[in-house]
Write a protein that holds these residues in place. Structure first.
Motif, PDB file in Angstrom:
ATOM      1  N   PHE A 199       3.236  -0.997   0.287  1.00  0.00           N
ATOM      2  CA  PHE A 199       1.881  -1.531   0.103  1.00  0.00           C
ATOM      3  C   PHE A 199       1.112  -0.778  -0.993  1.00  0.00           C
ATOM      4  CE2 PHE A 199       1.744  -2.632   4.969  1.00  0.00           C
ATOM      5  CZ  PHE A 199       2.748  -3.566   4.785  1.00  0.00           C
ATOM      6  N   ALA A 202      -0.456  -2.663  -4.068  1.00  0.00           N
ATOM      7  CA  ALA A 202      -1.538  -3.565  -3.649  1.00  0.00           C
ATOM      8  C   ALA A 202      -2.763  -2.769  -3.201  1.00  0.00           C
ATOM      9  CB  ALA A 202      -1.051  -4.483  -2.523  1.00  0.00           C
ATOM     10  N   TRP A 203      -2.523  -1.602  -2.602  1.00  0.00           N
ATOM     11  CA  TRP A 203      -3.638  -0.724  -2.227  1.00  0.00           C
ATOM     12  C   TRP A 203      -4.458  -0.335  -3.456  1.00  0.00           C
ATOM     13  CZ3 TRP A 203      -7.077   1.618   0.702  1.00  0.00           C
ATOM     14  CH2 TRP A 203      -7.592   2.844   0.295  1.00  0.00           C
ATOM     15  N   ARG A 228     -19.891  -2.896   5.636  1.00  0.00           N
ATOM     16  CA  ARG A 228     -18.741  -3.753   5.931  1.00  0.00           C
ATOM     17  C   ARG A 228     -17.553  -3.379   5.034  1.00  0.00           C
ATOM     18  NH1 ARG A 228     -16.473  -8.184   4.899  1.00  0.00           N
ATOM     19  NH2 ARG A 228     -15.710  -9.513   6.604  1.00  0.00           N
ATOM     20  N   LEU A 232     -13.899  -1.837   6.287  1.00  0.00           N
ATOM     21  CA  LEU A 232     -12.700  -2.591   5.900  1.00  0.00           C
ATOM     22  C   LEU A 232     -11.756  -1.702   5.080  1.00  0.00           C
ATOM     23  CD1 LEU A 232     -11.264  -5.398   5.609  1.00  0.00           C
ATOM     24  CD2 LEU A 232     -12.599  -5.721   3.534  1.00  0.00           C
ATOM     25  N   ALA A 234     -11.636   1.608   4.901  1.00  0.00           N
ATOM     26  CA  ALA A 234     -11.071   2.712   5.693  1.00  0.00           C
ATOM     27  C   ALA A 234      -9.877   2.211   6.495  1.00  0.00           C
ATOM     28  CB  ALA A 234     -12.133   3.295   6.631  1.00  0.00           C
ATOM     29  N   ASN A 235     -10.022   1.016   7.072  1.00  0.00           N
ATOM     30  CA  ASN A 235      -8.893   0.434   7.807  1.00  0.00           C
ATOM     31  C   ASN A 235      -7.696   0.255   6.892  1.00  0.00           C
ATOM     32  OD1 ASN A 235      -9.184  -0.497  10.746  1.00  0.00           O
ATOM     33  ND2 ASN A 235     -11.198  -0.916   9.894  1.00  0.00           N
ATOM     34  N   ARG A 236      -7.963  -0.169   5.665  1.00  0.00           N
ATOM     35  CA  ARG A 236      -6.843  -0.384   4.739  1.00  0.00           C
ATOM     36  C   ARG A 236      -6.198   0.931   4.323  1.00  0.00           C
ATOM     37  NH1 ARG A 236      -9.327  -5.624   1.478  1.00  0.00           N
ATOM     38  NH2 ARG A 236      -8.663  -7.090   3.088  1.00  0.00           N
ATOM     39  N   HIS A 238      -5.981   3.662   6.145  1.00  0.00           N
ATOM     40  CA  HIS A 238      -5.148   4.136   7.251  1.00  0.00           C
ATOM     41  C   HIS A 238      -3.950   3.209   7.472  1.00  0.00           C
ATOM     42  CE1 HIS A 238      -7.305   7.732   8.326  1.00  0.00           C
ATOM     43  NE2 HIS A 238      -8.378   7.101   7.880  1.00  0.00           N
ATOM     44  N   ALA A 239      -4.103   1.932   7.148  1.00  0.00           N
ATOM     45  CA  ALA A 239      -2.961   1.018   7.179  1.00  0.00           C
ATOM     46  C   ALA A 239      -1.919   1.454   6.153  1.00  0.00           C
ATOM     47  CB  ALA A 239      -3.429  -0.414   6.899  1.00  0.00           C
ATOM     48  N   LEU A 240      -2.374   1.760   4.956  1.00  0.00           N
ATOM     49  CA  LEU A 240      -1.452   2.230   3.920  1.00  0.00           C
ATOM     50  C   LEU A 240      -0.697   3.472   4.398  1.00  0.00           C
ATOM     51  CD1 LEU A 240      -0.510   2.234   0.859  1.00  0.00           C
ATOM     52  CD2 LEU A 240      -2.238   4.023   0.577  1.00  0.00           C
ATOM     53  N   GLN A 242      -0.152   4.518   7.373  1.00  0.00           N
ATOM     54  CA  GLN A 242       0.759   4.188   8.473  1.00  0.00           C
ATOM     55  C   GLN A 242       2.010   3.467   7.973  1.00  0.00           C
ATOM     56  OE1 GLN A 242      -1.311   2.072  11.594  1.00  0.00           O
ATOM     57  NE2 GLN A 242       0.579   1.357  12.520  1.00  0.00           N
ATOM     58  N   SER A 243       1.923   2.889   6.776  1.00  0.00           N
ATOM     59  CA  SER A 243       3.067   2.136   6.250  1.00  0.00           C
ATOM     60  C   SER A 243       4.035   3.022   5.469  1.00  0.00           C
ATOM     61  CB  SER A 243       2.571   0.991   5.356  1.00  0.00           C
ATOM     62  OG  SER A 243       2.082   1.493   4.121  1.00  0.00           O
ATOM     63  N   ARG A 249       0.198   8.998  10.819  1.00  0.00           N
ATOM     64  CA  ARG A 249      -1.003   8.494  11.494  1.00  0.00           C
ATOM     65  C   ARG A 249      -1.968   9.647  11.701  1.00  0.00           C
ATOM     66  NH1 ARG A 249      -1.553   8.088  16.533  1.00  0.00           N
ATOM     67  NH2 ARG A 249       0.655   7.813  16.972  1.00  0.00           N
TER      68      ARG A 249
ATOM     69  N   PRO B 198      -4.505  -7.822   1.162  1.00  0.00           N
ATOM     70  CA  PRO B 198      -3.896  -7.554  -0.158  1.00  0.00           C
ATOM     71  C   PRO B 198      -2.453  -7.070  -0.018  1.00  0.00           C
ATOM     72  CG  PRO B 198      -5.456  -5.807   0.431  1.00  0.00           C
ATOM     73  CD  PRO B 198      -5.596  -6.887   1.476  1.00  0.00           C
ATOM     74  N   PHE B 199      -2.066  -6.666   1.193  1.00  0.00           N
ATOM     75  CA  PHE B 199      -0.720  -6.121   1.399  1.00  0.00           C
ATOM     76  C   PHE B 199       0.293  -7.213   1.752  1.00  0.00           C
ATOM     77  CE2 PHE B 199      -2.758  -1.924   3.156  1.00  0.00           C
ATOM     78  CZ  PHE B 199      -3.294  -1.667   1.908  1.00  0.00           C
ATOM     79  N   ALA B 202       3.557  -7.766  -0.377  1.00  0.00           N
ATOM     80  CA  ALA B 202       4.461  -6.611  -0.269  1.00  0.00           C
ATOM     81  C   ALA B 202       5.079  -6.537   1.127  1.00  0.00           C
ATOM     82  CB  ALA B 202       3.714  -5.320  -0.580  1.00  0.00           C
ATOM     83  N   ASN B 235       5.242  -0.186  12.616  1.00  0.00           N
ATOM     84  CA  ASN B 235       4.072   0.463  12.019  1.00  0.00           C
ATOM     85  C   ASN B 235       3.553  -0.335  10.831  1.00  0.00           C
ATOM     86  OD1 ASN B 235       3.073   3.228  13.002  1.00  0.00           O
ATOM     87  ND2 ASN B 235       5.283   3.381  13.273  1.00  0.00           N
ATOM     88  N   ARG B 236       4.483  -0.862  10.041  1.00  0.00           N
ATOM     89  CA  ARG B 236       4.053  -1.628   8.862  1.00  0.00           C
ATOM     90  C   ARG B 236       3.413  -2.949   9.257  1.00  0.00           C
ATOM     91  NH1 ARG B 236       8.979   0.172   4.771  1.00  0.00           N
ATOM     92  NH2 ARG B 236       7.945   2.117   4.209  1.00  0.00           N
ATOM     93  N   ALA B 239       0.049  -2.116  10.388  1.00  0.00           N
ATOM     94  CA  ALA B 239      -0.722  -1.730   9.193  1.00  0.00           C
ATOM     95  C   ALA B 239      -1.197  -2.992   8.469  1.00  0.00           C
ATOM     96  CB  ALA B 239       0.127  -0.860   8.269  1.00  0.00           C
ATOM     97  N   LEU B 240      -0.293  -3.938   8.280  1.00  0.00           N
ATOM     98  CA  LEU B 240      -0.670  -5.198   7.640  1.00  0.00           C
ATOM     99  C   LEU B 240      -1.822  -5.865   8.387  1.00  0.00           C
ATOM    100  CD1 LEU B 240       0.043  -7.581   5.617  1.00  0.00           C
ATOM    101  CD2 LEU B 240       1.234  -8.567   7.585  1.00  0.00           C
ATOM    102  N   GLN B 242      -3.994  -4.596  10.370  1.00  0.00           N
ATOM    103  CA  GLN B 242      -5.224  -3.799  10.251  1.00  0.00           C
ATOM    104  C   GLN B 242      -5.866  -3.969   8.872  1.00  0.00           C
ATOM    105  OE1 GLN B 242      -4.539   0.287  11.395  1.00  0.00           O
ATOM    106  NE2 GLN B 242      -6.396   0.989  10.378  1.00  0.00           N
ATOM    107  N   SER B 243      -5.075  -4.405   7.896  1.00  0.00           N
ATOM    108  CA  SER B 243      -5.600  -4.536   6.530  1.00  0.00           C
ATOM    109  C   SER B 243      -6.223  -5.901   6.279  1.00  0.00           C
ATOM    110  CB  SER B 243      -4.481  -4.268   5.516  1.00  0.00           C
ATOM    111  OG  SER B 243      -3.576  -5.360   5.482  1.00  0.00           O
ATOM    112  N   PRO B 247     -10.673  -6.645   9.735  1.00  0.00           N
ATOM    113  CA  PRO B 247      -9.504  -5.960  10.275  1.00  0.00           C
ATOM    114  C   PRO B 247      -9.218  -6.417  11.712  1.00  0.00           C
ATOM    115  CG  PRO B 247     -11.044  -4.386   9.294  1.00  0.00           C
ATOM    116  CD  PRO B 247     -11.751  -5.698   9.368  1.00  0.00           C
TER     117      PRO B 247
END
Lengths: 322, 322
Positions: A199, A202-203, A228, A232, A234-236, A238-240, A242-243, A249, B198-199, B202, B235-236, B239-240, B242-243, B247
């Motif tokens: 990811f 795209a991040w 907002r 959003l 921050a979630n992305r 931490h998603a990144l 986690q991926s 985590r 955006p992920f 990927a 996890n991925r 993560a997706l 959550q993104s 979210p």
């Protein structure tokens, strides 16, 4: 000048810095936006020492580890090269970040060091040049040079500095959850994400357009949109994280509970949005009016502290040593 | 034939199905891998009724909601078109998935329906054709047609079916944490991810190479590699999710605690890897030897049940109604 003392404060990112396009020059893959806060300053004294054969660095009165001293020395090398001076220095730094606050200390630390070292070695740097210098110590330090809301631009070495942004009057509630050490340093985790997360490209792309949106929200004084976007994004991040492979985590079950509590507070009419950096603590972006009730409500989940916009890095004392 | 009864079981994905390339035909954006389990079957009876003016559908003895009946009827329409028969049918389905197990019921439900309907309408379908038919009801139902480990191929309507995979002998520990309804249906969440994350591109690309790795691990009978891929991929997926904007988070603080506990068990020498679908419950992939101790250890966090490889969808009764 042979001696200067500077003070600087941590900053909390609303649009995160996570990924470099150049590790050597610490050029970020995308721009970011933060609030320099009015708590937990670092105060750093740099004293040139004609007889020294190496730099020394003490943190809170204790000689620092070799690796930390090397990072300080590397920044001093940059200052010395520009100043045309070879003299080594003694660096004494006092950090008022409680060790259990879980806030990154490097932003306040390297911005205070950059300001003190520039003054001690006789450089006259404007805010942009000081921000660029601080960046070389630690990327996010570029933002702590600036008071309050600051945007740090991506770009080449000349272009990548932070500058002030006008925006809504905000408060932050820092919710401290953990006293434990981070499982993975943010520097290391950033590198793992860059190397292993599918990811990551795209991040980086999404951070660019997210920053554009956040800057528009600041310009329009639109707290809700800014909040907002902050949550959003921050979630992305931490998603990144986690991926990555292996997955990383930073958010613990307690962190997740704070994100849930913030969503509930919002549903109940409070203006508040959660973010988190590379650790378990959660920072809640809120308004001057809602800061107290939000902090009161979240106090059952962790230790809370309300902070606001703080000053940029500044020299507070200069002198010639006898 | 005018009447048939079929039974089928849920499946748990090791490489997830999350994203469609064609919503109408339910063609997945990437292939997936799952284990059809030996618990919680759905048993479905399809009876042709010459005098009926519409299909009827009852679930556990209760007439189903209009939307559910419409999905059942849509699958029967496909069967009728192939069989060249217009007759409506009465469908009675008994699901043994406890309502609080948090397991998706659609995979077992639509694979049992596909098998029973095909038999009742007189179609002779091989396993591939039956898998393709079940897919039209619910994507993951294509996999429940197959016993044990099954790969569901991406591709066009002809190519997108599930088939058996040889691999290690595995067990799963289902850890049930919540009795609450899902905040967002998986169908809706999948669409939100496709439209807003955006992920997402990927994610699709990485799922393809993840599946290749998982199939290699199966071929090599390499449980450790298969487990590692399973947890990384879960996890991925989360993560997706959550993104997405906004979210979506299916994992609760309790789910996160189970992931942590599984990591601890692994550090203590147990072979176990966590995954989770679109809900808070966690499923732990483990070996026949470690299933009992893993389940015992996790029992303090939620209700646990050990399951293994189960049979594919099968007709268990046929007849002509008097």
């Amino acid at each position: 000048m042979t001696r200067a003392v500077a003070r600087s404060h941590p900053n909390i990112a609303l649009v995160k810095y996570w990924g470099k396009q150049n590790e050597q020059l610490i050029l970020p893959a995308a721009g970011s936006l933060s609030l320099t806060i009015d708590a937990f300053p670092t105060t750093t004294e740099v004293t040139l020492d004609d007889r020294a054969t190496a730099d020394t660095f003490s943190l809170n009165g204790v000689p620092a580890a070799v690796g930390q001293t090397a990072r300080v020395s590397a920044l001093l090398d940059i200052v010395r090269a520009v100043a045309g001076v070879d003299t080594f220095a003694n660096v004494d730094s006092i950090s008022e970040i409680p060790t259990d606050a879980g806030l990154a200390s490097s932003a306040a630390g390297f911005s205070a060091l950059a300001a003190a070292a520039a003054a001690a070695y006789g450089l006259e740097l404007d805010s942009r040049a000081l921000s660029r210098l601080a960046r070389r110590g630690s990327g996010s330090a570029s933002r702590s040079v600036i008071p309050g809301l600051a945007v740090w631009h991506a770009g080449n070495d000349e272009e990548s500095f932070a500058e002030p942004v006008n925006g809504p009057d905000v408060r932050m509630v820092i919710v401290t959850l953990s006293t434990g050490a981070k499982p993975v340093s943010s520097r290391e985790a950033m590198r793992t994400c860059m190397l292993t997360s599918p990811f990551y490209p795209a991040w980086v792309a999404s951070t660019k357009w997210t920053l554009d949106g956040a800057l528009e929200a600041c310009r329009d004084n639109d707290f809700t949109r800014l909040g907002r976007i902050t949550e959003l994004h921050a979630n992305r991040m931490h998603a990144l994280i986690q991926s990555a492979d292996p997955p990383i985590r930073y958010l613990t079950p307690q962190s997740v509970a704070v994100f849930d509590a913030v969503a509930q507070l919002r549903a109940a009419g409070r203006s508040c949005y959660a973010t988190a950096d590379a650790g378990p603590n959660v920072v809640v972006l809120t308004t001057p009016e809602d800061a107290e009730p939000v902090a009161r409500h979240l106090a059952e989940l962790g230790e809370t502290r309300i902070v606001g916009a703080g000053p940029g890095a500044a020299v507070i004392e200069r002198g010639i040593e006898p």
